[in-house]
Design an enzyme around this catalytic site. Sequence first.
Site, PDB file in Angstrom:
ATOM      1  N   ASP A  28     -10.051  15.345 -46.958  1.00 20.87           N
ATOM      2  CA  ASP A  28      -8.877  16.194 -47.468  1.00 20.87           C
ATOM      3  C   ASP A  28      -8.252  15.369 -48.782  1.00 20.87           C
ATOM      4  O   ASP A  28      -8.545  14.444 -49.064  1.00 20.87           O
ATOM      5  CB  ASP A  28      -7.493  15.816 -46.793  1.00 20.87           C
ATOM      6  CG  ASP A  28      -7.799  16.132 -45.028  1.00 20.87           C
ATOM      7  OD1 ASP A  28      -8.756  16.977 -44.728  1.00 20.87           O
ATOM      8  OD2 ASP A  28      -6.988  15.800 -44.357  1.00 20.87           O
TER       9      ASP A  28
HETATM   10  N1  URA Z   1      -9.985  13.767 -40.748  1.00 21.49           N
HETATM   11  C1  URA Z   1      -9.231  14.525 -41.212  1.00 21.49           C
HETATM   12  O1  URA Z   1      -8.235  14.790 -40.744  1.00 21.49           O
HETATM   13  N2  URA Z   1      -8.968  14.201 -42.734  1.00 21.49           N
HETATM   14  C2  URA Z   1     -10.400  13.783 -43.371  1.00 21.49           C
HETATM   15  O2  URA Z   1     -10.102  13.804 -44.779  1.00 21.49           O
HETATM   16  C3  URA Z   1     -11.116  13.291 -42.714  1.00 21.49           C
HETATM   17  C4  URA Z   1     -11.294  13.304 -41.327  1.00 21.49           C
END
Ligand code: URA
Length: 246
Positions: free
Chosen positions: A113
């Site tokens: 993310d």
């Molecule tokens: N889980 C998440 O919530 N975000 C990420 O970027 C990777 C795993």
Amino acid sequence: MKGAPSSRLDKLLANLGYGSRREIAGLARAGLIRLDGQPLRDAAARIAVTPDLPARMEIDGEPVDPPPGLALLLHKPLGVTCSHKEAGPLVYALLPERWRRRDPAISTVGRLDKETSGLLLLTDDGALLHRIISPKAAVPKRYRVALDRPMRGDEVGIVASGGLLLEGEDKPLLPALLEVEDETHAAVTVTEGRYHMVRRMFAAMGNHVVGLHRDRIGALDLPADLKPGAFRPMGETEIAAVFAAG
Ligand code: URA
């Protein structure tokens, strides 16, 4: 043994983003493309595409970019995105501008993310990408998590149980490993890759993730000397480490 693949010089360099075939023919005619120190003036010449090409070929005095079969490890900083679907600068902008014109294109291996930092792999090798993200490979990924509130105490068991349901889903998560560091910090190792998975795991346990950083994929650690935003090509040993048990 299978020989190295070969390519026409103009096609190879056009696919590495150096320009159109016509522009590459111009560079060749001007003597700006050298192989093993000798100018290559014929853009139609066939070249063996070997991984050592950057040590042997120069374009205008600079080593040629790595040929296809490239895998990179990158320290993703906070605030950059892995997908056009999220607003903000893309992780690809951290790579040299020319690399964005490569064919085959470089893609991220899975996603982090925008507000997650840490180890991100990129490759132009579709087979390698699928081997890493395939559920069959079950490559473990470790995330360091900072939480808004102290943990309750039952989280390790819930995560290990293989019964945790994320909101809006009907298939529980596979068992995962939660290692508590203190009441608001933990490391979680998962083998699946669901959307916003770690954040949603803690939301399902009544908490809220305020910091998320991936520091390991398989047995490959984010190198301590790789600063946020920096990247480097992966060697064979690092690629093998991704598939080694963590
Ligand atoms: N889980 C998440 O919530 N975000 C990420 O970027 C990777 C795993």
